[in-house]
Scaffold this active site. Structure first.
Site, PDB file in Angstrom:
ATOM      1  N   SER A  76       0.837  -1.200   0.000  1.00 34.04           N
ATOM      2  CA  SER A  76       0.000   0.000   0.000  1.00 34.04           C
ATOM      3  C   SER A  76       0.879   1.260   0.000  1.00 34.04           C
ATOM      4  O   SER A  76       1.659   1.463  -0.926  1.00 34.04           O
ATOM      5  CB  SER A  76      -0.960  -0.032   1.191  1.00 34.04           C
ATOM      6  OG  SER A  76      -1.955   0.959   1.074  1.00 34.04           O
ATOM      7  N   ASP A  91     -10.092  -3.118  -5.909  1.00 33.04           N
ATOM      8  CA  ASP A  91      -9.487  -2.518  -4.719  1.00 33.04           C
ATOM      9  C   ASP A  91     -10.106  -1.137  -4.464  1.00 33.04           C
ATOM     10  O   ASP A  91      -9.956  -0.238  -5.294  1.00 33.04           O
ATOM     11  CB  ASP A  91      -7.973  -2.391  -4.933  1.00 33.04           C
ATOM     12  CG  ASP A  91      -7.231  -1.884  -3.700  1.00 33.04           C
ATOM     13  OD1 ASP A  91      -7.875  -1.338  -2.784  1.00 33.04           O
ATOM     14  OD2 ASP A  91      -5.998  -2.031  -3.663  1.00 33.04           O
ATOM     15  N   HIS A 127      -8.172  -4.915  -1.133  1.00 35.03           N
ATOM     16  CA  HIS A 127      -6.941  -4.223  -0.733  1.00 35.03           C
ATOM     17  C   HIS A 127      -6.173  -5.061   0.283  1.00 35.03           C
ATOM     18  O   HIS A 127      -6.667  -5.329   1.380  1.00 35.03           O
ATOM     19  CB  HIS A 127      -7.285  -2.854  -0.133  1.00 35.03           C
ATOM     20  CG  HIS A 127      -6.087  -1.985   0.108  1.00 35.03           C
ATOM     21  ND1 HIS A 127      -5.363  -1.417  -0.928  1.00 35.03           N
ATOM     22  CD2 HIS A 127      -5.467  -1.578   1.249  1.00 35.03           C
ATOM     23  CE1 HIS A 127      -4.370  -0.695  -0.429  1.00 35.03           C
ATOM     24  NE2 HIS A 127      -4.410  -0.794   0.898  1.00 35.03           N
TER      25      HIS A 127
END
Length: 404
Positions: free
Chosen positions: A204, A330, A359
């Site tokens: 991320s 996502d 995610h």
């Protein structure tokens, strides 16, 4: 005797309303939908790099079968956060100082007992960069370490300033655009083990930081390769997606509260440079970045910071092999922001895209607590990088002497 329409309807209703009939129909529908969701991921890359990945990372060619009862990217993301197991990991903590007088917390897993790489000086090292409010205790970090240590690698987790349990010594935290702390960490790791290859693994926001670093350092990154999972490619588009009502309620609000808790822990030193009371009233990540992050790192606006933090346009400057795993559903990284055109023209970057996965989730199986698709991708790619260094550099058109 002929049955009336009423009798037929009664007979039909008695059948379909029985519990076992409902269960069978539900299972049939679930399996049908699950079958439709089983798709082979799309691999966007140059021909040579694609051939290398198909040979040494066969998971890229396998059908990804998401958990049948876990529909949609939002559900995958939530279920992963709630149900994912936490493999036991024992860390050795180290605090290192920075040029500005601050400190960074590193969590090491030396893996000295492994038989594959018994020599510490040359043992391959995986440098893990967690997400926005994450640290070495996140489940995805623990699973990555398990994958790496089983293969004999050493691991070190780079905890961003202020989130690793250490005190802030200076009024500086972290952001996706500032790579100075990562550079300090890489220099430290390479100083300790100059002959050990290093793979960067960013998740991320950690992926954004890694790609920005690789783009800036180019041939002097100190890494032999990089891998990212669920990276937001365009901070503006990611922010817009996260501010959609349902995404704000499920994710944005929670993460914003996490950011506010993090700065509250260091209130004494941070209130010297920002109005913390104003910062703590932020209701979204964008508001937090407007009131805190962009000011702390000298940006004129949050828009300027987001432009600098977005890694999509930095990819052409990278000089090592990079594999990026993203899911089309996502909620943090919308599909329309994926840099498909850019990647298609780069020999050293591959974008692996699944239709589902959410995610940092990519859950598989009926009880998705253990190893998932993203762990398998990470493990196979790390092994391929460390065991076939010449093959991967050749496939990516990189001269060996460029890698340090």
């Amino acid at each position: 005797m002929f049955l009336t329409h009423f009798d037929l309807w009664n007979t039909y209703w008695e059948c379909v309303s029985r519990p076992y009939t409902v269960v069978i129909c539900s299972l049939t529908a679930a399996l049908f939908l699950w079958g439709r969701k089983r798709q082979t991921p799309v691999l966007v890359s140059g021909k040579a790099f694609s051939a290398f990945l198909h040979k040494h990372c066969p998971v890229v060619a396998e059908r990804f079968s998401p958990t049948p009862w876990c529909w949609g990217g939002r559900f995958q993301t939530l279920v992963c956060a709630l149900l994912k197991s936490r493999p036991p990991v024992t860390y050795r903590n180290e605090l290192i100082r920075t040029v500005d007088g601050g400190q960074i917390s590193l969590d090491w897993v030396d893996n000295k007992a492994n038989a594959t790489y018994p020599e510490s000086s040359t043992r391959p090292t995986v440098l893990i960069l967690p997400g926005l409010t994450g640290n070495s205790q996140q489940s995805y970090v623990l699973h990555a370490i398990r994958q790496a240590t089983l293969r004999g690698f050493r691991c070190v987790v780079f905890n961003n300033r202020g989130v690793g349990g250490e005190e802030l010594l200076t009024p500086i935290t972290y952001c996706a655009a500032n790579t100075s702390d990562l550079e300090r960490v890489v220099q430290h790791v390479k100083g300790l083990f100059p002959h050990a290859p290093v793979l960067g693994a960013g998740v991320s926001l950690g992926g954004m930081l890694l790609l920005n670093y690789l783009g800036r350092k180019r041939t002097e990154s100190g890494m032999v390769a990089g891998i990212t999972i669920s990276v937001p490619w365009d901070a503006h588009k990611s922010s817009a997606s996260m501010e959609e009502p349902l995404n704000w309620l499920l994710f944005n609000k929670y993460l914003t509260n996490g950011l506010c808790r993090a700065v509250t822990r260091h209130r004494k030193i941070l209130e010297k440079v920002v109005d913390l009371d104003y910062v703590l009233k932020a209701r979204t990540i964008r508001e937090f970045d407007e009131r805190f992050t962009s000011l702390l790192f000298g940006y004129k606006s949050c828009a300027e910071y987001y432009h600098d933090a977005s890694p999509d346009k930095k990819l052409p400057n990278t000089a090592v092999p990079v594999l990026c795993l993203n899911a089309a559903d996502d909620p943090f990284s919308p599909q329309h922001a994926f840099p498909l055109t850019i990647v298609q023209n780069l020999p050293n970057v591959a974008l692996l895209l699944t239709a589902h996965g959410g995610h940092i989730a990519f859950l598989q199986g009926l009880f998705p607590r253990g190893e998932s698709y993203m762990e398998r991708v990470f493990g196979q790619f790390a092994q391929a990088v460390f065991e076939h260094p010449r093959d991967i550099t050749k496939a990516c058109g990189i001269k060996e002497e460029k890698l340090s």
